[in-house]
Design a protein around this motif. Sequence first.
Motif: not given
Length: 199
Positions: A61-65, A71-78, A89-94, A186-189
């Motif tokens: 429940i501690d998130t940031v977009l 330009e895909r909105e990623i929800k990160a859980y802290r 933590a966040y979702e990644i796609y391959g 790379e997204f994190f950086a």
Amino acid sequence: MKPRTLVHGAILGAFCLGFGIVLAVTDRITTDDIAARALEDRQNSLSQVLAGASHDNNPAIDTVLVKNAEEREIKAYRARLKGRVTGVAYEIYGSGYAGEMKLMMGVDADGQVLGVRALAHHETPGLGDKIEEKKGDWILRFTGLSLQNPLPGRWKVKKDGGQFDQFAGATITPRGVVAAVRGGLEFFAAHKASLLETN
């Protein structure tokens, strides 16, 4: 209109109305259960990929977009300890053999991988599904890695000159996961300040 046609129309209308009411009631009854199950699944995934991040909050429940490069909105859980973000933590796609693979990735505040888990994919059973932890330990090999470890040129499967094993008969799947994890780092950086913001 013939009376018989009217009767048939009325019967059909009554059945449609009845089924519509049943569907609406069923949806209303199960919505909360489905939401609770989704939260439980998310918390389970987060506990696995944030296991190395000490925290005293509920990351679910501690998130940031944050928007990624596409330009895909990623929800990160802290994960936080005494207000300080210790991991995200966040979702990644391959891209896999059978389409898009969705994974959850955890990264500590220094940019090291805490864990990666497969959430959803359509890879071939017995071949590409080895990215699941219950099928093998391959996915665990990312823990502790960062953009500098291995060096950028080694973020590939061995067949492409990198350091990561591929599966016999299924190179595309691990290639897609390796690329997704590197992209996640790379997204994190690129968004470190936003992801680690303490509010």
